[in-house]
Structures are given as C-alpha cells and as structure tokens.
Design a protein around this motif. Structure first.
Motif, PDB file in Angstrom:
ATOM      1  N   GLN A  61     -62.574  -8.734  24.488  1.00  0.00           N
ATOM      2  CA  GLN A  61     -61.693  -7.581  24.668  1.00  0.00           C
ATOM      3  C   GLN A  61     -60.285  -7.905  24.185  1.00  0.00           C
ATOM      4  OE1 GLN A  61     -62.484  -7.033  28.881  1.00  0.00           O
ATOM      5  NE2 GLN A  61     -63.544  -5.091  28.502  1.00  0.00           N
ATOM      6  N   LYS A  62     -59.781  -9.073  24.580  1.00  0.00           N
ATOM      7  CA  LYS A  62     -58.442  -9.463  24.145  1.00  0.00           C
ATOM      8  C   LYS A  62     -58.393  -9.624  22.629  1.00  0.00           C
ATOM      9  CE  LYS A  62     -58.405 -12.826  27.192  1.00  0.00           C
ATOM     10  NZ  LYS A  62     -58.012 -14.027  27.962  1.00  0.00           N
ATOM     11  N   ALA A  63     -59.458 -10.143  22.064  1.00  0.00           N
ATOM     12  CA  ALA A  63     -59.505 -10.334  20.612  1.00  0.00           C
ATOM     13  C   ALA A  63     -59.435  -8.996  19.878  1.00  0.00           C
ATOM     14  CB  ALA A  63     -60.779 -11.071  20.220  1.00  0.00           C
ATOM     15  N   SER A  64     -60.024  -7.962  20.476  1.00  0.00           N
ATOM     16  CA  SER A  64     -60.038  -6.645  19.825  1.00  0.00           C
ATOM     17  C   SER A  64     -58.654  -6.015  19.769  1.00  0.00           C
ATOM     18  CB  SER A  64     -61.001  -5.700  20.546  1.00  0.00           C
ATOM     19  OG  SER A  64     -60.500  -5.332  21.833  1.00  0.00           O
ATOM     20  N   TRP A  65     -57.718  -6.553  20.539  1.00  0.00           N
ATOM     21  CA  TRP A  65     -56.364  -6.007  20.552  1.00  0.00           C
ATOM     22  C   TRP A  65     -55.488  -6.597  19.448  1.00  0.00           C
ATOM     23  CZ3 TRP A  65     -55.662  -7.526  26.409  1.00  0.00           C
ATOM     24  CH2 TRP A  65     -56.554  -6.768  27.185  1.00  0.00           C
ATOM     25  N   ILE A  66     -55.972  -7.639  18.797  1.00  0.00           N
ATOM     26  CA  ILE A  66     -55.138  -8.377  17.841  1.00  0.00           C
ATOM     27  C   ILE A  66     -55.531  -8.056  16.400  1.00  0.00           C
ATOM     28  CG2 ILE A  66     -54.294 -10.646  17.135  1.00  0.00           C
ATOM     29  CD1 ILE A  66     -55.109 -11.700  19.878  1.00  0.00           C
ATOM     30  N   ASP A  67     -54.550  -7.697  15.600  1.00  0.00           N
ATOM     31  CA  ASP A  67     -54.736  -7.485  14.165  1.00  0.00           C
ATOM     32  C   ASP A  67     -54.047  -8.620  13.412  1.00  0.00           C
ATOM     33  OD1 ASP A  67     -56.086  -4.990  14.500  1.00  0.00           O
ATOM     34  OD2 ASP A  67     -54.145  -4.044  14.855  1.00  0.00           O
ATOM     35  N   PHE A  68     -54.486  -8.843  12.165  1.00  0.00           N
ATOM     36  CA  PHE A  68     -53.940  -9.952  11.384  1.00  0.00           C
ATOM     37  C   PHE A  68     -53.498  -9.485   9.986  1.00  0.00           C
ATOM     38  CE2 PHE A  68     -56.758 -11.773  14.532  1.00  0.00           C
ATOM     39  CZ  PHE A  68     -56.064 -12.874  15.004  1.00  0.00           C
ATOM     40  N   PRO A  69     -52.476  -8.648   9.931  1.00  0.00           N
ATOM     41  CA  PRO A  69     -51.993  -8.202   8.617  1.00  0.00           C
ATOM     42  C   PRO A  69     -51.261  -9.320   7.887  1.00  0.00           C
ATOM     43  CG  PRO A  69     -50.516  -7.439  10.340  1.00  0.00           C
ATOM     44  CD  PRO A  69     -51.695  -8.066  11.037  1.00  0.00           C
ATOM     45  N   VAL A  70     -51.249  -9.228   6.550  1.00  0.00           N
ATOM     46  CA  VAL A  70     -50.499 -10.171   5.731  1.00  0.00           C
ATOM     47  C   VAL A  70     -49.144  -9.550   5.424  1.00  0.00           C
ATOM     48  CG1 VAL A  70     -50.381 -11.379   3.520  1.00  0.00           C
ATOM     49  CG2 VAL A  70     -52.576 -11.175   4.725  1.00  0.00           C
ATOM     50  N   LYS A  71     -48.071 -10.241   5.829  1.00  0.00           N
ATOM     51  CA  LYS A  71     -46.714  -9.773   5.583  1.00  0.00           C
ATOM     52  C   LYS A  71     -45.883 -10.910   5.026  1.00  0.00           C
ATOM     53  CE  LYS A  71     -46.568  -6.212   9.219  1.00  0.00           C
ATOM     54  NZ  LYS A  71     -45.822  -5.741  10.418  1.00  0.00           N
ATOM     55  N   ASP A  72     -45.214 -10.643   3.902  1.00  0.00           N
ATOM     56  CA  ASP A  72     -44.339 -11.652   3.294  1.00  0.00           C
ATOM     57  C   ASP A  72     -45.056 -12.976   3.101  1.00  0.00           C
ATOM     58  OD1 ASP A  72     -42.194  -9.858   3.248  1.00  0.00           O
ATOM     59  OD2 ASP A  72     -41.598 -10.386   5.281  1.00  0.00           O
ATOM     60  N   SER A  73     -46.287 -12.893   2.580  1.00  0.00           N
ATOM     61  CA  SER A  73     -47.097 -14.076   2.263  1.00  0.00           C
ATOM     62  C   SER A  73     -47.473 -14.882   3.506  1.00  0.00           C
ATOM     63  CB  SER A  73     -46.354 -14.968   1.253  1.00  0.00           C
ATOM     64  OG  SER A  73     -46.094 -14.255   0.066  1.00  0.00           O
ATOM     65  N   ARG A  74     -47.563 -14.220   4.648  1.00  0.00           N
ATOM     66  CA  ARG A  74     -47.991 -14.873   5.883  1.00  0.00           C
ATOM     67  C   ARG A  74     -48.936 -13.953   6.637  1.00  0.00           C
ATOM     68  NH1 ARG A  74     -44.757 -15.570   9.893  1.00  0.00           N
ATOM     69  NH2 ARG A  74     -43.293 -13.916   9.309  1.00  0.00           N
ATOM     70  N   ILE A  75     -49.907 -14.556   7.334  1.00  0.00           N
ATOM     71  CA  ILE A  75     -50.736 -13.778   8.243  1.00  0.00           C
ATOM     72  C   ILE A  75     -49.995 -13.695   9.564  1.00  0.00           C
ATOM     73  CG2 ILE A  75     -52.918 -13.659   9.495  1.00  0.00           C
ATOM     74  CD1 ILE A  75     -54.253 -15.128   7.236  1.00  0.00           C
ATOM     75  N   VAL A  76     -49.722 -12.474  10.003  1.00  0.00           N
ATOM     76  CA  VAL A  76     -48.903 -12.271  11.205  1.00  0.00           C
ATOM     77  C   VAL A  76     -49.751 -11.638  12.309  1.00  0.00           C
ATOM     78  CG1 VAL A  76     -46.821 -11.216  12.131  1.00  0.00           C
ATOM     79  CG2 VAL A  76     -46.892 -11.914   9.726  1.00  0.00           C
TER      80      VAL A  76
END
Length: 222
Positions: free
Chosen positions: A192-207
């Motif tokens: 459940q906690k994992a489903s709350w987290i997104d991993f977009p790439v911003k400024d050449s970093r995964i945030v």
C-alpha cells in the motif's frame, strides 16, 4: 498581432497582450507528425513587465507597436516552465518508434520491494529546437509552426542511480505507518505504501515523490 494599437491606454494594452498570450499556439513537427499545444503550457508571458517596458520613458503605448509588431525594440518578457518543458520533451520523444527509455523503479510483488529496470539508448527530440520554437512564438505573440529535429541519445539516469533510489525507497517502506479511526488502528502494508510513491525523472535524476492524493484516498477508505 495584426491590428493597430496606437492610441490605446496601458489598461487596454494589458488586456490585449494578456488575450494574445492566452491564445497563442505552438505547433511542433516531429518526424512528419504535428503536435499543437498552447504556448501557455510551457511559457509564462509576463504581461505587466512587457507593457511597462513598452510605455517606459515615453508615457505612450506606441513603442509597444514598434516593439512586438515591427522592430521589436521592446522584447516580450517571458519565462519557461521547466517541468512543463521536460514533460513536453518526454511526450514528443515518446512518439518516436525507437525512443530513448529512462531506467524505472517499480514495485515487485514477488520480491516485496522496489526494483530498478535498465533504460536504453534511442531517439529523442532536440530540446534546443523546442526552446527556439517557444522563443519565436513568445516574441511575436503569434501562432508558430516549427520542425523539431531528432537525435540519438542516452538515458539521462544510469541503472546504478536507479538501483540506489530503489534501495532508499525500500528502506522507507520499513517504517510503520498506522492511523487510528474510531478506536481501531489501521496499519498500511508495504504494498500500500509503495503504491503511493511515484518515480518521475527530473533534471536527470529519479525523484521519489509521495502522492498526497493517494495517501488521502487510503485514509478516506478506512
């Protein structure tokens, strides 16, 4: 802008520039395919600064006519929304058949944790061409059509970096999170906690980014 603005006061000019800024569109041609977006999606016209610069010194709006219609002695003031620009670059590059792919971090039910997957080199649009097209549309405050070139490129994030992000995110999941509703404690599972987290790439970093909306939805469901 295709109309005579001489004789307009500053208030009228402000309304005119605002209206034009809101209506300008940008058409980008990538590999023969056209994509049209509002200029306001990626750029913010500073109407106040533009008009003030146009009337500065003379007390007359006439320089605006010369500035953004003919000689452009007064430049239209604008800024680029970096996040929106990056999103548009990604969107346009994603339409290419052999497009570049960034590494990803996703939840793995089998391992009970986040895992990283490698990216791959591929085609992407030239961001410089996009910037030039935005500048042309903003400076003229008129619709603009521009070709955008394609270049071969590597992912901006390495698999090693993605693995580091995955390990850090897994460590966060070990922290217990409980909410008490009507005297009953509810503890979120790792999934459940994992489903709350997104991993977009911003400024050449995964945030890693926690979605407040998803957290609120879980709490509301209790």
């Amino acid at each position: 802008m295709g109309q005579d603005v001489s004789g307009m006061d500053q208030q009228t000019l402000t309304a005119l520039v605002s209206q034009r800024a809101a209506s300008v569109s940008l058409t980008l041609v990538v590999d023969g395919t056209s994509t049209t977006v509002p200029l306001s999606q990626v750029a913010r016209i500073d109407t106040r600064a533009t008009v003030e610069a146009a009337v500065s010194g003379s007390g007359s709006p006439l320089p605006l006519l010369r500035g953004i219609l003919r000689k452009r002695e007064v430049m239209v003031r604008y800024t680029i929304d970096k996040d929106a620009r990056a999103a548009l670059v990604s969107r346009l590059s994603g339409t290419l058949r052999d497009h570049v792919v960034e590494p990803t971090v996703t939840w793995n039910d089998g391992s009970g944790g986040f895992t990283a997957s490698p990216g791959r080199s591929g085609d992407a649009i030239d961001p410089g061409d996009l910037d030039s097209a935005v500048d042309a549309a903003a400076r003229k405050l008129s619709d603009h059509v521009a070709p955008v070139s394609i270049r071969r490129t590597e992912p901006t994030v390495s698999l090693q970096e993605a693995n580091t992000v995955a390990r850090s995110a897994n460590a966060l999941l070990d922290a217990e999170l409980s909410v008490t509703v009507d005297g009953t404690a509810h503890t979120a599972t790792k999934a459940q906690k994992a489903s709350w987290i997104d991993f977009p790439v911003k400024d050449s970093r995964i945030v890693p980014t926690v979605s407040q909306e998803k957290v609120k939805a879980w709490v509301s469901s209790l």
